[in-house]
Motif scaffolding. Structure first.
Motif, short mmCIF file in Angstrom:
data_model
loop_
_atom_site.label_atom_id
_atom_site.label_comp_id
_atom_site.label_asym_id
_atom_site.label_seq_id
_atom_site.Cartn_x
_atom_site.Cartn_y
_atom_site.Cartn_z
N PHE A 24 0.98 -1.32 0.05
CA PHE A 24 0.00 -0.03 -0.01
C PHE A 24 0.82 1.30 0.06
O PHE A 24 1.97 1.44 0.60
N ASN A 25 0.43 2.44 -0.73
CA ASN A 25 0.97 3.70 -0.73
C ASN A 25 1.06 3.87 0.96
O ASN A 25 -0.21 4.40 1.32
N PRO A 26 2.06 4.36 1.76
CA PRO A 26 1.77 4.92 3.05
C PRO A 26 1.58 6.34 2.85
O PRO A 26 1.42 6.70 4.18
N PHE A 27 1.65 7.20 1.98
CA PHE A 27 1.73 8.45 1.92
C PHE A 27 0.16 8.94 1.49
O PHE A 27 -0.22 8.31 0.71
N GLU A 28 -0.01 10.10 1.95
CA GLU A 28 -1.32 10.77 1.49
C GLU A 28 -0.99 11.09 0.17
O GLU A 28 -0.10 11.66 -0.51
N SER A 29 -1.93 10.77 -1.08
CA SER A 29 -1.55 10.94 -2.52
C SER A 29 -2.86 11.97 -2.88
O SER A 29 -2.63 12.12 -4.15
N GLY A 30 -3.47 12.51 -2.27
CA GLY A 30 -4.54 13.49 -2.66
C GLY A 30 -5.76 12.88 -3.20
O GLY A 30 -6.52 13.50 -4.02
N ASP A 76 11.26 -8.15 -6.24
CA ASP A 76 11.32 -8.77 -5.06
C ASP A 76 10.83 -7.63 -3.83
O ASP A 76 10.59 -7.91 -2.84
N ALA A 77 10.74 -6.49 -4.13
CA ALA A 77 10.57 -5.35 -3.11
C ALA A 77 10.04 -4.04 -3.87
O ALA A 77 10.65 -3.82 -4.97
N ILE A 78 8.94 -3.27 -3.08
CA ILE A 78 8.70 -1.93 -3.64
C ILE A 78 8.65 -1.00 -2.77
O ILE A 78 8.30 -1.26 -1.57
N ALA A 79 8.97 0.20 -3.19
CA ALA A 79 8.72 1.43 -2.04
C ALA A 79 8.15 2.55 -2.85
O ALA A 79 8.44 2.65 -3.90
N TRP A 80 7.16 2.98 -2.30
CA TRP A 80 6.44 4.11 -2.75
C TRP A 80 7.12 5.41 -2.36
O TRP A 80 7.62 5.59 -1.30
N SER A 81 7.09 6.39 -3.17
CA SER A 81 7.54 7.80 -3.21
C SER A 81 6.38 8.49 -2.44
O SER A 81 5.27 8.59 -2.97
N PRO A 82 6.86 9.49 -1.53
CA PRO A 82 5.81 10.56 -1.10
C PRO A 82 5.62 11.59 -1.98
O PRO A 82 4.48 12.46 -2.01
N GLU A 83 6.25 11.43 -3.32
CA GLU A 83 5.96 12.62 -4.39
C GLU A 83 4.70 12.03 -5.07
O GLU A 83 4.24 12.65 -6.19
N THR A 84 4.42 10.86 -4.96
CA THR A 84 3.33 10.37 -5.70
C THR A 84 1.96 11.05 -5.45
O THR A 84 1.41 11.36 -4.35
N PRO A 90 -0.21 17.01 -14.56
CA PRO A 90 -0.64 15.67 -14.59
C PRO A 90 -0.59 14.86 -13.22
O PRO A 90 0.38 15.36 -12.57
N PRO A 91 -1.21 13.61 -12.77
CA PRO A 91 -0.90 12.93 -11.74
C PRO A 91 0.53 12.51 -11.89
O PRO A 91 1.12 12.19 -12.92
N GLN A 92 1.17 12.11 -10.61
CA GLN A 92 2.49 11.49 -10.68
C GLN A 92 2.54 10.29 -9.93
O GLN A 92 2.26 10.34 -8.82
#
Length: 326
Positions: A24-30, A76-84, A90-92
């Motif tokens: 899951f994205n751990p950051f607020e994405s708007g 093998d691993a995924i990390a979300w950016s807070p810039e999402t 446009p969306p990022q």
């Protein structure tokens, strides 16, 4: 509503492939929906989810695939950016992956025509975990079987390099402690590094091995949790470098530890994939027994929703979701 401790899966999402990792994205994405990413044998899928637990107009769960990214190799691993951001124009979408070829890949997409990726090269062995700097998202930290933790900028330049005494299993970056990095090693040591001086400033000891996974509690920066051997272990870093609480949980061995993002007493652990199923246990520090027991066919990965007491595990052509109490 009281739940049985043995709880059936609340929701599932069908996937085209075996799911090796889910996040899951751990950051607020708007956006009202939650973003989720999962990785298969050669692609990453980014989707959005909405649950009836947060929106009365949703029946059960709504899931929609937003984009499939070709990866060409097992994820093998995924990390979300807070810039999402989904509310940008446009969306990022931005995330980073670790793959079985020992490389990191940084993906940036506007979900339309712009789809870029950069490769970060430097680790000489399997990468076990990675994380974005939680506030600005301008750096990525990764840990590997090559006995290093490395910090990279978004161009793939190495900004810091910490030599470990055993394989690095987990790396955590806390939004309230942006100048510290937590690194957990397979030999049972968890160290905190000061990113300004690039020195180790604190260490914790499991006194048992192998440490497979550790996490830094979002809701309480003093709490650290891990799994080593078949036990979970919890530290309060102000009290001692040894765990204050530990319990045997998984018969074979424990694999992953993740704190809930909404309650500092709630966490989940998984066992090693057995011959048929993987056990998921949700624990509450106020209860002597797990408050939820789930099983998934050969599950992998473990992730908590940003605002709900809901966690997900990947598996064979599926993602499984469990809802628990606070």
């Amino acid at each position: 509503m009281k739940q049985d401790s043995t709880r059936n899966i609340a929701y599932t999402v069908d996937c085209e492939d075996y799911v090796h990792v889910v996040k899951f994205n751990p950051f607020e994405s708007g956006d009202a929906c939650s973003l989720i990413a999962y990785g298969g044998n050669n692609y990453v899928v980014v989707g959005s989810c909405r649950f009836q637990e947060e929106d009365a107009e949703v029946e059960g769960m709504q899931y929609k695939t937003l984009k499939t990214f070709h990866h060409g190799i097992r994820v093998d691993a995924i990390a979300w950016s807070p810039e999402t951001r989904l509310d940008a124009l446009p969306p990022q979408i931005r995330f980073c992956t670790a793959a079985s070829d020992r490389k990191l890949r940084l993906f940036t997409s506007d979900l339309q025509d712009k789809n870029e990726f950069k490769t970060f090269d430097g680790h000489s062995d399997y990468i076990n975990d990675l994380v974005f700097a939680p506030n600005e998202g301008q750096e990525v930290a990764s840990v590997s079987d090559d006995h290093t933790c490395r910090v990279w900028d978004l161009e793939g330049n190495e900004k810091a390099h910490f030599v470990l005494r055993s394989p690095g299993m987990s790396v955590c970056w806390h939004p309230e402690e942006a100048f510290k990095l937590m690194v957990a090693e397979k030999n049972g040591t968890i160290r905190f590094y000061d990113l300004i001086t690039q020195q180790a400033i604190l260490s914790l000891e499991c006194e048992q091995t192998p440490l497979m996974s550790a996490d830094w509690c979002l809701k309480n920066t003093l709490k650290i949790g891990a799994v080593a051997g078949s036990d979970w272990l919890i530290w309060d870093i102000t009290r001692s470098s040894y765990p204050q609480d530990k319990r045997p949980v998984h018969v074979d061995r424990a694999r992953l530890f993740r704190w809930s993002r909404v309650n500092e007493n709630l966490f989940a652990t998984t066992g090693y994939p057995g011959k048929t199923t993987t056990q998921l246990l949700v624990h509450h520090l106020g209860h002597p027994q797990p408050i939820l027991t789930g099983t998934a066919a050969v599950g992998s990965g473990l992730t908590w929703h940003r605002t709900l007491p809901l966690c997900a595990v990947g598996g064979d052509h599926k993602i499984f979701f469990w809802v628990t109490e606070m």
